[in-house]
Design an enzyme around this catalytic site. Structure first.
Site, short mmCIF file in Angstrom:
data_model
loop_
_atom_site.label_atom_id
_atom_site.label_comp_id
_atom_site.label_asym_id
_atom_site.label_seq_id
_atom_site.Cartn_x
_atom_site.Cartn_y
_atom_site.Cartn_z
CG ASP A 18 -1.97 -1.11 1.16
OD1 ASP A 18 -2.00 -1.85 0.18
OD2 ASP A 18 -2.73 -1.25 2.14
CE LYS A 116 -3.95 -4.34 1.30
NZ LYS A 116 -4.59 -3.35 2.15
CB CYS A 161 -2.16 -3.05 5.39
SG CYS A 161 -3.81 -2.29 5.32
#
Length: 214
Positions: A18, A116, A161
């Site tokens: 990310d 995601k 995450c």
């Protein structure tokens, strides 16, 4: 306990979590110094034959956004059908500037970009399982089909995450390490310490980039 292979071994992969503008300084859900990771991650990427990148990719009105729940504010917790959910500022909306990967992230040999959080009704921190802890992303199967046994995890945010992905990787039987200087954390209500503890209990190794296996 599975053994970590060296970065240059094709049984190893770098999992980059990310690295998107909404998690950078000035972004909707900024992680302090998140942009400072880009040069190091680029350098690490050069050591790995296999690189996988994840991208938070929420539809507008996602259930994890505080704005989707009238009267609620970011960082409150609510109960959803799959359990407790922290509410976040609206971030990484599909095809928005904030959802884009950082322009200076240079990993041209990355074989997979895994998006995601695409299900409007379920959040997704982990690169392996959505937050209902039942819906797989397909990453474990991809890794096994490509003969990958070791994962080195970097990116944002360490205590969400990154940590969830590392824990699920270890649960799935992959040798897993988090490269701590290639991550940054939000540290919400003690979340960073809790994340390290949870990862340690599952055998996730905590490494510095200078100490990777040769």
């Amino acid at each position: 306990m599975p053994r970590l292979h060296a970065p240059s071994d094709r049984r190893s992969a770098l999992l980059v979590i990310d690295m998107q503008y909404d998690f950078m300084p000035g972004g909707a859900l900024a992680v302090a110094d998140g942009d400072a990771l880009v040069p190091l991650i680029n350098q690490l990427g050069q050591r790995f034959a296999r690189v996988i990148v994840t991208q938070d990719w929420h539809p507008a009105g996602h259930v994890s956004f505080a704005a989707s729940h009238p009267g609620r504010v970011p960082f409150e917790s609510i109960s959803l059908p799959y359990g407790a959910q922290t509410l976040w500022p609206t971030h990484c909306v599909q095809d928005s500037q904030g959802a884009r990967l950082h322009h200076d992230l240079h990993l041209p040999h990355a074989q997979l970009v895994l998006r995601k959080g695409c299900n409007a009704q379920i959040d997704s921190y982990s690169a392996f399982l959505e937050a209902d802890r039942q819906t797989p992303t397909g990453l474990a199967g991809y890794l096994r089909e490509h003969g990958i046994e070791s994962l080195y995890v970097v990116g944002l945010a360490l205590d969400f995450c990154v940590a969830w992905s590392a824990q699920d990787a270890a649960r799935a039987g992959f040798a897993t390490a988090v490269i701590e200087d290639a991550c940054r954390a939000i540290d919400l209500n003690g979340s960073l310490q809790a994340a390290w503890q949870a990862m340690r209990e599952l055998g996730v190794e905590r490494l510095h980039s200078d100490a990777l296996p040769a």
